[in-house]
Design a protein around this motif. Structure first.
Motif, PDB file in Angstrom:
ATOM      1  N   PHE A  13     -48.453  13.863  23.178  1.00 27.53           N
ATOM      2  CA  PHE A  13     -48.324  12.552  23.842  1.00 27.53           C
ATOM      3  C   PHE A  13     -49.702  12.016  24.218  1.00 27.53           C
ATOM      4  N   LEU A  14     -50.512  12.823  24.857  1.00 27.57           N
ATOM      5  CA  LEU A  14     -51.826  12.376  25.320  1.00 27.57           C
ATOM      6  C   LEU A  14     -52.772  12.092  24.155  1.00 27.57           C
ATOM      7  N   SER A  15     -52.669  12.869  23.093  1.00 34.17           N
ATOM      8  CA  SER A  15     -53.513  12.628  21.917  1.00 34.17           C
ATOM      9  C   SER A  15     -53.199  11.277  21.282  1.00 34.17           C
ATOM     10  N   LEU A  16     -51.899  10.972  21.155  1.00 35.47           N
ATOM     11  CA  LEU A  16     -51.507   9.680  20.606  1.00 35.47           C
ATOM     12  C   LEU A  16     -51.926   8.539  21.532  1.00 35.47           C
ATOM     13  N   LEU A  17     -51.799   8.767  22.845  1.00 40.68           N
ATOM     14  CA  LEU A  17     -52.217   7.755  23.814  1.00 40.68           C
ATOM     15  C   LEU A  17     -53.728   7.507  23.728  1.00 40.68           C
ATOM     16  N   LEU A  18     -54.513   8.560  23.619  1.00 40.57           N
ATOM     17  CA  LEU A  18     -55.966   8.417  23.513  1.00 40.57           C
ATOM     18  C   LEU A  18     -56.363   7.738  22.206  1.00 40.57           C
ATOM     19  N   LEU A  19     -55.670   8.076  21.125  1.00 38.65           N
ATOM     20  CA  LEU A  19     -55.943   7.424  19.839  1.00 38.65           C
ATOM     21  C   LEU A  19     -55.695   5.932  19.932  1.00 38.65           C
ATOM     22  N   GLY A  20     -54.522   5.547  20.420  1.00 36.36           N
ATOM     23  CA  GLY A  20     -54.183   4.132  20.534  1.00 36.36           C
ATOM     24  C   GLY A  20     -55.092   3.407  21.491  1.00 36.36           C
ATOM     25  N   ALA A  22     -58.232   4.187  22.234  1.00 37.61           N
ATOM     26  CA  ALA A  22     -59.551   4.052  21.613  1.00 37.61           C
ATOM     27  C   ALA A  22     -59.570   2.895  20.615  1.00 37.61           C
ATOM     28  N   ILE A  23     -58.500   2.772  19.828  1.00 40.71           N
ATOM     29  CA  ILE A  23     -58.421   1.663  18.870  1.00 40.71           C
ATOM     30  C   ILE A  23     -58.430   0.331  19.604  1.00 40.71           C
ATOM     31  N   ARG A  24     -57.711   0.240  20.705  1.00 39.48           N
ATOM     32  CA  ARG A  24     -57.650  -1.006  21.473  1.00 39.48           C
ATOM     33  C   ARG A  24     -58.980  -1.338  22.140  1.00 39.48           C
ATOM     34  N   VAL A  25     -59.640  -0.339  22.684  1.00 38.90           N
ATOM     35  CA  VAL A  25     -60.949  -0.579  23.294  1.00 38.90           C
ATOM     36  C   VAL A  25     -61.937  -1.075  22.239  1.00 38.90           C
ATOM     37  N   LEU A  26     -61.953  -0.407  21.089  1.00 37.93           N
ATOM     38  CA  LEU A  26     -62.849  -0.820  20.008  1.00 37.93           C
ATOM     39  C   LEU A  26     -62.552  -2.251  19.577  1.00 37.93           C
ATOM     40  N   TYR A  27     -61.272  -2.581  19.460  1.00 37.54           N
ATOM     41  CA  TYR A  27     -60.893  -3.927  19.026  1.00 37.54           C
ATOM     42  C   TYR A  27     -61.324  -4.981  20.041  1.00 37.54           C
ATOM     43  N   VAL A  28     -61.118  -4.707  21.318  1.00 40.11           N
ATOM     44  CA  VAL A  28     -61.495  -5.675  22.361  1.00 40.11           C
ATOM     45  C   VAL A  28     -63.002  -5.860  22.409  1.00 40.11           C
ATOM     46  N   MET A  29     -63.743  -4.781  22.273  1.00 42.86           N
ATOM     47  CA  MET A  29     -65.211  -4.882  22.329  1.00 42.86           C
ATOM     48  C   MET A  29     -65.775  -5.724  21.194  1.00 42.86           C
ATOM     49  N   GLY A  30     -65.030  -5.824  20.095  1.00 42.69           N
ATOM     50  CA  GLY A  30     -65.520  -6.588  18.952  1.00 42.69           C
ATOM     51  C   GLY A  30     -64.795  -7.895  18.717  1.00 42.69           C
ATOM     52  N   THR A  31     -63.945  -8.312  19.669  1.00 44.38           N
ATOM     53  CA  THR A  31     -63.123  -9.503  19.445  1.00 44.38           C
ATOM     54  C   THR A  31     -63.253 -10.469  20.618  1.00 44.38           C
ATOM     55  N   PRO A  32     -63.968 -11.565  20.463  1.00 36.67           N
ATOM     56  CA  PRO A  32     -64.036 -12.576  21.531  1.00 36.67           C
ATOM     57  C   PRO A  32     -62.662 -13.193  21.795  1.00 36.67           C
ATOM     58  N   HIS A  33     -62.520 -13.786  22.965  1.00 30.68           N
ATOM     59  CA  HIS A  33     -61.228 -14.360  23.346  1.00 30.68           C
ATOM     60  C   HIS A  33     -60.803 -15.508  22.445  1.00 30.68           C
ATOM     61  N   SER A  34     -61.738 -16.124  21.748  1.00 31.40           N
ATOM     62  CA  SER A  34     -61.434 -17.286  20.912  1.00 31.40           C
ATOM     63  C   SER A  34     -61.105 -16.906  19.467  1.00 31.40           C
ATOM     64  N   VAL A  35     -61.015 -15.616  19.175  1.00 29.64           N
ATOM     65  CA  VAL A  35     -60.758 -15.141  17.817  1.00 29.64           C
ATOM     66  C   VAL A  35     -59.334 -14.602  17.735  1.00 29.64           C
ATOM     67  N   ILE A 134     -46.847   3.315  16.496  1.00 35.97           N
ATOM     68  CA  ILE A 134     -47.022   2.555  17.733  1.00 35.97           C
ATOM     69  C   ILE A 134     -48.494   2.423  18.097  1.00 35.97           C
ATOM     70  N   ALA A 135     -49.256   3.489  17.909  1.00 36.16           N
ATOM     71  CA  ALA A 135     -50.661   3.493  18.317  1.00 36.16           C
ATOM     72  C   ALA A 135     -51.527   2.579  17.469  1.00 36.16           C
ATOM     73  N   THR A 136     -51.148   2.367  16.215  1.00 36.21           N
ATOM     74  CA  THR A 136     -52.044   1.674  15.283  1.00 36.21           C
ATOM     75  C   THR A 136     -51.510   0.348  14.772  1.00 36.21           C
ATOM     76  N   PHE A 137     -50.287  -0.035  15.120  1.00 37.18           N
ATOM     77  CA  PHE A 137     -49.690  -1.212  14.483  1.00 37.18           C
ATOM     78  C   PHE A 137     -50.477  -2.470  14.855  1.00 37.18           C
ATOM     79  N   PRO A 138     -50.976  -3.226  13.872  1.00 36.40           N
ATOM     80  CA  PRO A 138     -51.920  -4.324  14.143  1.00 36.40           C
ATOM     81  C   PRO A 138     -51.414  -5.382  15.116  1.00 36.40           C
ATOM     82  N   SER A 139     -50.178  -5.894  14.932  1.00 39.98           N
ATOM     83  CA  SER A 139     -49.724  -6.992  15.775  1.00 39.98           C
ATOM     84  C   SER A 139     -49.559  -6.569  17.225  1.00 39.98           C
ATOM     85  N   LEU A 140     -49.395  -5.276  17.471  1.00 41.40           N
ATOM     86  CA  LEU A 140     -49.331  -4.782  18.842  1.00 41.40           C
ATOM     87  C   LEU A 140     -50.733  -4.663  19.439  1.00 41.40           C
ATOM     88  N   VAL A 141     -51.698  -4.284  18.606  1.00 41.81           N
ATOM     89  CA  VAL A 141     -53.082  -4.128  19.066  1.00 41.81           C
ATOM     90  C   VAL A 141     -53.739  -5.481  19.312  1.00 41.81           C
TER      91      VAL A 141
END
Length: 422
Positions: A13-20, A22-35, A134-141
């Motif tokens: 459970f925790l491994s999947l949570l950390l994976l998801g 991390a993907i979300r943090v990476l995505y937010v750090m590279g995605t401005p609010h206007s994109v 769940i951790a990687t699905f694009p429209s959720l991220v």
């Protein structure tokens, strides 16, 4: 429980949570609010209005002012804080993005909890596969970086479904009260939360351990809670608007991009055309925006956005992998519906309710934007569950195919999100 024992018990459970996460943090750090946003300037204006006036704005003062107010009152203090801290506008808006990031990680944790309730311990591999989707699905991220009330709506929608499933198992009054309170808070966030109401009441009425008197009492209790927490807002809005159509979608009068509403729009799903046109275009017919199921399917991975020619091969591979996995998912769903398994009733009824409601929504509001998968985001739970669970007496080769396809889907989704982030 020591840390080592806790980690051992909850490692998957925790491994999947950390994976998801991390993907979300990476995505937010590279995605401005206007994109890859949805009406972001209207939502920012709503937050700014609340921060300045601390009152609900006039519903037609902006294309987004018709929304319920909870998300905007929760984020408005960040605007005030930004002024006190002398942040520039970009820093203030990034702090609001971080709220969406936190909510997105919360949604991920809730969705994994739902998976724990749906999938027995003996199906450990199935839970891993479910969690990868769940951790990687694009429209959720994507919503982790958006300034949009959908970020809070997702949290309440997934939490509400989780407690409905829990209530189906426990029959406990406290879980039923939690369901009603969450729906009430959801009504202060986005109208789409009403889809949980028929799911919750169906689960209440079909419970065999409770008497009809107890069911009636709990139904009445939930109606009182929902009305007191959030239903009052919609009752007042309905009175002011004088009609259901504009109460549900307050900016309906300014929407454009009409699409055809005939039978072909609902009976067409052409995989060849999907491969030829992997991205949606809500403004042009060339990308087949009139066909509901094709638009819905593409938007599950890419929203309404063209992610560029450099990602087209990756996008096509992702879509084809999803279609191959979908065929196995249909097998599981068909078996479940035929077997009438009551333990799985909430998740199956969620799939039927949400998809049916989306079709009705598209019929009543025939705009290209009405076909977006974000309106049916809850179906990700039953679909991920059905995709990861093998059917009875399934050939070993099909079980391996499930594992391979889900692993491919997760890997391709991660590569796509990383390419967008970097």
């Amino acid at each position: 429980m020591t840390r080592s024992r806790f980690w051992k018990k909850h490692a998957v459970f925790l491994s999947l949570l950390l994976l998801g996460a991390a993907i979300r943090v990476l995505y937010v750090m590279g995605t401005p609010h206007s994109v890859r946003e949805h009406d972001v300037w209207g939502h920012i204006a709503y937050i700014g209005y609340v921060a300045e006036n601390w009152e609900i704005p006039p519903p037609h003062g902006n294309s987004q002012f018709y929304h319920p107010p909870l998300y905007y009152f929760l984020t408005a203090p960040l605007v005030t804080l930004g002024k006190e801290m002398r942040w520039d506008n970009a820093q203030t808006l990034f702090s609001i993005q971080l709220v969406s990031l936190a909510l997105s990680i919360g949604v991920l944790a809730i969705a994994l909890w739902i998976g724990r309730m749906l999938i027995d311990e003996k199906h450990r591999k199935s839970f891993v596969l479910y969690g990868l989707i769940i951790a990687t699905f694009p429209s959720l991220v994507f919503f982790a970086a958006r300034i949009n009330n959908d970020a809070l709506y997702h949290f309440f929608a997934f939490a509400g479904l989780a407690f409905i499933i829990r209530y189906w198992k426990t029959h406990a009054l406290r879980d039923w009260v939690a369901v009603a309170a969450i729906i009430g808070l959801g009504l202060l966030t986005k109208t789409h939360i009403v889809l949980l109401i028929p799911i919750a009441y169906a689960c209440l009425l079909l419970q065999k351990r409770l008497s009809w008197r107890t069911k009636a009492q709990r139904l009445l209790l939930s109606l009182v809670i929902i009305t007191l927490v959030g239903g009052w807002f919609h009752a007042l809005r309905f009175r002011d608007e004088g009609g259901l159509r504009s109460t549900v979608l307050g900016n309906v009068e300014v929407l454009t991009n009409f699409v055809e509403n005939g039978l072909p729009s609902y009976l067409t799903f052409n995989p060849v055309e999907i491969v030829h046109h992997p991205y949606n275009n809500p403004f042009q017919d060339k990308e087949r925006r009139h066909y509901f199921w094709e638009y819905l399917y593409r938007s599950a991975f890419f929203g309404e956005y063209n992610l560029g020619a450099e990602r087209q091969l990756l996008a096509i591979t992702l879509l084809l992998t999803g279609m191959a996995l979908g065929s196995l998912t249909v097998l599981t769903l068909w078996q479940e519906f035929r077997a009438h398994r009551l333990p799985h009733f909430p998740v199956l009824f969620t799939l039927v309710t949400v998809i049916t409601a989306h079709v009705i929504y598209r019929v009543l509001y025939p705009y290209s934007s009405s076909q977006d998968f974000r309106y049916s985001i809850l179906v990700l739970i039953p679909l991920a569950w059905a995709a990861s669970m093998p059917v009875a007496r399934e050939w070993p080769v099909l079980r391996e195919a499930r594992s391979t396809l889900i692993t491919m889907l997760a890997a391709l989704s991660t590569i796509l999100l990383a390419s967008l982030s970097l």
